[in-house]
Write a protein that holds these residues in place. Structure first.
Motif, mmCIF file in Angstrom:
data_model
loop_
_atom_site.group_PDB
_atom_site.id
_atom_site.type_symbol
_atom_site.label_atom_id
_atom_site.label_comp_id
_atom_site.label_asym_id
_atom_site.label_seq_id
_atom_site.Cartn_x
_atom_site.Cartn_y
_atom_site.Cartn_z
ATOM 1 N N LEU B 127 -2.966 -2.552 -10.738
ATOM 2 C CA LEU B 127 -3.558 -3.559 -9.853
ATOM 3 C C LEU B 127 -3.971 -2.886 -8.547
ATOM 4 C CD1 LEU B 127 -4.033 -6.666 -9.338
ATOM 5 C CD2 LEU B 127 -1.761 -6.686 -8.283
ATOM 6 N N ASP B 128 -5.182 -3.204 -8.106
ATOM 7 C CA ASP B 128 -5.716 -2.640 -6.857
ATOM 8 C C ASP B 128 -5.243 -3.535 -5.704
ATOM 9 O OD1 ASP B 128 -7.299 -1.529 -4.865
ATOM 10 O OD2 ASP B 128 -9.177 -2.383 -5.624
ATOM 11 N N ILE B 129 -4.324 -3.014 -4.906
ATOM 12 C CA ILE B 129 -3.738 -3.818 -3.824
ATOM 13 C C ILE B 129 -4.200 -3.292 -2.468
ATOM 14 C CG2 ILE B 129 -1.608 -4.685 -2.787
ATOM 15 C CD1 ILE B 129 -0.234 -4.356 -5.468
ATOM 16 N N ARG B 130 -4.889 -4.131 -1.703
ATOM 17 C CA ARG B 130 -5.298 -3.787 -0.338
ATOM 18 C C ARG B 130 -4.479 -4.656 0.610
ATOM 19 N NH1 ARG B 130 -10.184 -0.686 -1.178
ATOM 20 N NH2 ARG B 130 -10.393 -0.669 -3.452
ATOM 21 N N PHE B 131 -4.250 -4.127 1.786
ATOM 22 C CA PHE B 131 -3.350 -4.824 2.709
ATOM 23 C C PHE B 131 -4.023 -5.245 4.007
ATOM 24 C CE2 PHE B 131 -0.364 -2.466 0.050
ATOM 25 C CZ PHE B 131 0.565 -3.449 -0.225
ATOM 26 N N MET B 132 -3.667 -6.416 4.451
ATOM 27 C CA MET B 132 -3.948 -6.871 5.802
ATOM 28 C C MET B 132 -2.603 -6.864 6.518
ATOM 29 S SD MET B 132 -7.253 -7.525 5.767
ATOM 30 C CE MET B 132 -7.807 -8.800 6.916
ATOM 31 N N ASP B 159 -4.593 3.829 9.780
ATOM 32 C CA ASP B 159 -5.166 4.833 8.885
ATOM 33 C C ASP B 159 -4.452 4.937 7.553
ATOM 34 O OD1 ASP B 159 -7.177 5.504 10.664
ATOM 35 O OD2 ASP B 159 -5.859 6.839 11.782
ATOM 36 N N GLU B 160 -3.515 4.052 7.334
ATOM 37 C CA GLU B 160 -2.814 4.005 6.044
ATOM 38 C C GLU B 160 -3.834 3.695 4.945
ATOM 39 O OE1 GLU B 160 0.638 4.014 3.695
ATOM 40 O OE2 GLU B 160 0.519 4.394 5.846
ATOM 41 N N PRO B 161 -3.779 4.426 3.809
ATOM 42 C CA PRO B 161 -4.723 4.099 2.739
ATOM 43 C C PRO B 161 -4.527 2.646 2.296
ATOM 44 C CG PRO B 161 -3.417 6.055 2.171
ATOM 45 C CD PRO B 161 -2.840 5.496 3.424
ATOM 46 N N ASN B 162 -5.606 1.983 2.024
ATOM 47 C CA ASN B 162 -5.597 0.599 1.530
ATOM 48 C C ASN B 162 -5.270 -0.448 2.587
ATOM 49 O OD1 ASN B 162 -6.369 1.357 -1.050
ATOM 50 N ND2 ASN B 162 -4.257 1.785 -1.638
ATOM 51 N N VAL B 163 -5.073 -0.029 3.825
ATOM 52 C CA VAL B 163 -4.944 -1.021 4.894
ATOM 53 C C VAL B 163 -6.342 -1.363 5.401
ATOM 54 C CG1 VAL B 163 -4.289 -1.334 7.317
ATOM 55 C CG2 VAL B 163 -2.600 -0.531 5.659
ATOM 56 N N LEU B 164 -6.682 -2.646 5.346
ATOM 57 C CA LEU B 164 -8.040 -3.057 5.708
ATOM 58 C C LEU B 164 -8.145 -3.570 7.136
ATOM 59 C CD1 LEU B 164 -9.001 -5.036 2.468
ATOM 60 C CD2 LEU B 164 -9.377 -2.619 2.979
ATOM 61 N N GLY B 165 -7.201 -4.401 7.537
ATOM 62 C CA GLY B 165 -7.354 -5.009 8.857
ATOM 63 C C GLY B 165 -6.136 -5.816 9.245
ATOM 64 N N TYR B 190 -10.570 -4.952 16.532
ATOM 65 C CA TYR B 190 -11.894 -5.534 16.818
ATOM 66 C C TYR B 190 -12.944 -5.141 15.774
ATOM 67 C CZ TYR B 190 -15.954 -6.703 19.713
ATOM 68 O OH TYR B 190 -17.118 -7.232 20.200
ATOM 69 N N ASP B 191 -12.875 -3.903 15.288
ATOM 70 C CA ASP B 191 -13.885 -3.444 14.334
ATOM 71 C C ASP B 191 -13.397 -3.470 12.891
ATOM 72 O OD1 ASP B 191 -15.977 -2.978 16.116
ATOM 73 O OD2 ASP B 191 -15.016 -1.144 16.810
ATOM 74 N N ARG B 192 -12.315 -4.172 12.657
ATOM 75 C CA ARG B 192 -11.769 -4.280 11.307
ATOM 76 C C ARG B 192 -11.816 -5.738 10.865
ATOM 77 N NH1 ARG B 192 -8.681 -0.318 8.693
ATOM 78 N NH2 ARG B 192 -8.536 1.542 9.956
ATOM 79 N N PRO B 193 -11.715 -5.975 9.565
ATOM 80 C CA PRO B 193 -11.608 -7.371 9.131
ATOM 81 C C PRO B 193 -10.351 -8.023 9.716
ATOM 82 C CG PRO B 193 -12.010 -5.920 7.249
ATOM 83 C CD PRO B 193 -11.744 -5.028 8.432
#
Lengths: 567, 567
Positions: B127-132, B159-165, B190-193
């Motif tokens: 499973l592809d897991i991305r994090f907020m 800068d953690e991999p898979n951390v989006l915002g 500010y520049d992240r989701p």
């Protein structure tokens, strides 16, 4: 707005305290495809609400339509031959408030210094300029440019404000063949927007190109190509500038097949200032799209939100709280001619010149050619000599073989309608000079020269006598770059381009006047209406357009990617 | 794929050398809204082409539809009470191949250590897991959580991999009032989701919230709210999980007004594993949308590409070269029930357990409550005592005032259908204990307890006698966290949750079995069908849902945001 403005903008939005209200507008919402009669509240450079607002500073829209400012998805400012400030002055009245610029030309002359100079020239302007870093400097290994930018050189600019990603990856051969430095660039920009440039690329080669990362393409010239690239996940930038191949057919295809338009955007790439003045800029493409049956709100969205999405820009391209107050006001939803353009929340005054930041010294005095003599222009002829034949109204040329006139020593003599063409390396005084023959320019009794010669921007000269050709070189050298027309040792017209030999620091009107004078002088030498001789000349040294080109290294056959002869 | 795979993927695409070909599929293209009969070529974990392909490893789709894997735009894995690996095992067969996870629960217990543990538990899964990153730890100042995460703490994970915002900004009061630490978080991201969470927020307060940065919202409960937020530029995540308020009305509104759907997506937020098994996951929302008149390809796009766009993910959510080979195969375009699910180019085997990375020690043994005695549970009564009254089938409660039974010393005695409720701080052994009264749980002859108590996850116990309540606390303490039902000093059911007191490391089937046993045991104590007593109990300590809640600090009136009494 920037992050540090949040502490003033949030209370302004919460308390309904704008600094400017645009009243009585028909406000276009690109998220919902709605038009609502409302006021738009602005605080500083940012929209803080749409609804009922009032404040001391009100602008009455008198029922006109209000849309987000238009976005040009791909443009080379240098090709306008004016500074970013002057470019802003010409395109802002047409409603383009943001451009995605690729400073590819100045980078080929001045490398990293050129990029820094363009960033500096773009700061604080009413035009919102975002940059894609040029990926192909030099463009090809078949000529000598002023600089080389490798992956590490580009990587140094990743955190520069307003740098978005990697500019048009023209060298698709290197991409598809995994050339190491190209691969290194693609890896470094893996998580950033990457602009494609892949005319006619199709099938598995296109698949490989898309795998490599480019996510936009502005080179589609027919609907079939557009559809294949759209299917492959590319954002399509329909280009309508100096080049506009197949635009109508593409628009018709989109309409007749009912394709989703949310990944289709617009760009100009290059467009002559005079044509922008007369026709328009991105609004001209919007109007063309509408005239072919695209719904007005869809066309406006293609020119705004879609382009913002393509480049990951989350605070421009819409009229909503938190979005930048770049707005255009117009009366007719089917022919968008802005009456008022707001940038950063301020109505743009088209009558006053836009002040430009200073030009940094490192991009001045960029003409460094070794001394050139008549000997350097000698071209020994063969029985059947390969020559460049121009094609009326096009930038492509034909490669033909002819018996050509020569003197007693066996060297070419320009006569019988044939001109001599020379490309002189001008960046590092290496003394490289390419000499060739061109048929179709019809220059008589003089020479035309330029330091704008895509993509390496060496000096390119066409003429019918060596004396005037040498004089043209000297004229350009003295001017620090530019375009010139000379005849019998006299300068007939000259546009100085002191910024990297590409751009003028003179006012727009002066540049336009001198461009007209150049064209008049070129016509006086015999060039005809089958081409703009100045534009054509600038492209005769670009070894990626079929079929024959001259670089500072010699005559190049584009179909075989090899030199016919070296000089 | 990652950047370093380019050197193998580009040649594979160019030369048409896949490692797997899915043949005879009806391939759905979310960019063009087309369905084409074709093969899909995959190299490793990446799609390299759609067309005619063959290789040694072929998978025959027998004419079934092939769509991109579905994306859940907002989910809390911890609420499933299983590890990310086990969660993957339950949702992958339903076609969800990517989730945007907000590890808000474990962060409230274990802070930065909790985040690191979740990242580690999510590595290498199918499973592809991305994090907020959770923005509100603690959620409120009215209770004691296990940790505090300020802007700098969160910034360390950028800068953690898979951390989006930045995860759901629930504390909209702090946003709109510009509370300094909240502002600092918004500036840093500010520049992240940034995920929004603003139920019922409207007008200028919503404008201020949007200016602040949140660009998604999953809390809409009616069409009017959805439309206002969409107009404001928010991506709408229609939520259909444990909560699913107004979903049908919103879908009907979208259809009847013909709203563009390209900024509308789907999420579950929380959904019980058993319900996922029986109903489906994101596919259930897709099917519901289709049943209400959304076109199937639009509904699929809402569940794939749109969500990818909302979070700036450029290589998932479509079937195109360069996109991750997360794919679902199904027979019926109107009721999507995946037959086969491919993740990272591999068919998922639903019969084998998904191996989990090791649980890091720092999130084990998380129950650190001070010793609790009968004295701590004493509640002196007033003439008219404020109590919590449950509402059948809902998580909201009513605040009512009653004359309640008491003993000779003036302390509440659970009887006449009223239960005692206690919330015991369990992170830093501070000894804080909140005691209250609840009507509607109907617990007789025992107690129910949990270490899952949103959002601070203290120990929450409901019961009709102090002895069993104290025994439940001790049972949970011994188990290292979990849910328990006890009666007359006997453990009737126990689900151990050793990971932060929130998640089990046992196999999914064991967890489900124990959940059923817990429910049976709770029913045996007299709780009725008007609620799931375990879920309700977990929410009785959450001081943001109207009207009355109990925290470890006392009884809280949500409408006035103040304590009715402190204990």
């Amino acid at each position: 707005m920037s992050a540090r403005d949040l502490s003033t903008l949030i209370p302004a939005a919460r308390d309904g305290k704008p600094t400017l209200v645009i009243k009585n507008a028909r406000v276009i919402n690109v998220f919902t495809n709605e038009i609502t009669e409302a006021s738009v509240a602005i605080a500083g450079d940012t929209i803080i609400g749409v609804g009922n607002y009032s404040c001391e500073n009100e602008f009455n829209a008198h029922g006109a339509y209000l849309a987000p400012g238009l976005i040009d998805g791909h443009v080379h400012i240098e090709s306008s031959m004016v500074t970013p400030a002057s470019f802003a002055q010409v395109i802002l009245p047409k409603g383009t408030t943001t451009i995605i610029a690729d400073p590819h030309e100045i980078a080929n002359v001045s490398g990293a210094d050129g990029l820094k100079a363009m960033f500096a020239l773009s700061r604080g302007l009413p035009l919102d300029i975002r940059f894609m870093l040029p990926s192909c400097v030099p463009s090809t290994p078949f000529e000598h440019s002023g600089a080389t930018l490798n992956a590490a050189d580009l990587g140094a600019f990743l955190d520069e404000p307003n740098v978005l990603g990697l500019g048009e990856v023209m060298d698709y051969v290197s991409v598809v063949s995994c050339a190491p430095d190209m691969l290194e660039k693609l890896k470094r920009f893996y998580d950033r927007p990457i602009d494609g440039h892949a005319p006619m690329l199709t099938g598995k080669a296109l698949n490989a190109y898309c795998v490599a990362g480019p996510r936009t393409d502005h080179e589609c010239s027919n609907f079939r190509e557009l559809k294949e690239k759209l299917r492959n996940g590319m954002y399509i930038l329909i280009r309508m500038g100096s080049a506009a191949n197949g635009v109508l057919e593409m628009l018709d295809g989109i309409v007749s097949e009912g394709l989703p338009t949310d990944r289709i955007c617009f760009c100009t790439d290059d467009k002559h200032l005079e044509n922008i003045r007369s026709e328009g800029h991105i609004n001209h493409i919007v109007n063309t799209a509408i005239s072919r049956g695209i719904r007005p709100l869809d066309a406006l969205r293609m020119a705004t939100l879609n382009t913002a999405n393509a480049f990951g820009l989350s605070r421009i391209g819409a009229i909503a709280p938190g979005y930048r107050a770049n707005l255009i006001l117009f009366n007719n939803l089917h022919t968008i001619e802005p009456k008022t353009v707001f940038t950063n929340g301020v109505p743009f005054d088209a009558t006053a010149p836009v002040p430009s930041p200073a030009v940094s010294d490192c991009v001045k005095n960029s003409v460094h050619a070794a001394p050139v003599t008549a000997d350097d222009l000698k071209l020994p002829v063969q029985d059947f000599m390969p020559i460049i034949e121009t094609v009326p109204h096009q930038l492509v040329t034909r490669l033909v073989y002819r018996v050509v006139p020569h003197d007693a020593s066996g060297c070419f003599v320009a006569s019988e309608g044939l001109n001599k063409l020379a490309v002189i390396e001008r960046h590092h005084a290496t003394g490289h000079v390419g000499v060739g023959i061109v048929d179709g320019m019809h220059v008589q009794g003089g020479a035309i020269g330029a330091t704008v010669a895509h993509d390496s921007h060496n000096i390119v000269i066409v003429g019918d006598n060596d004396a005037d050709m040498l004089f043209a070189v000297e004229t350009l050298r003295r001017a620090g770059g530019g375009f010139t027309v000379v005849s019998n040792g006299e300068v007939k017209a000259l546009l100085e381009l002191p910024i990297a030999g590409l751009m003028s620091d003179a006012p727009v009107e002066t540049v336009l006047e001198k461009q007209r004078a150049l064209l008049d002088a070129a016509r006086a030498l015999g060039t005809d209406d089958a081409c703009d001789p100045l534009v054509l000349l600038s492209f005769l040294a670009l070894p990626v357009i079929p079929e024959a080109r001259l670089t500072d290294c010699g005559l190049f056959d584009v179909s075989t990617m090899s030199f016919l002869y070296r000089t």
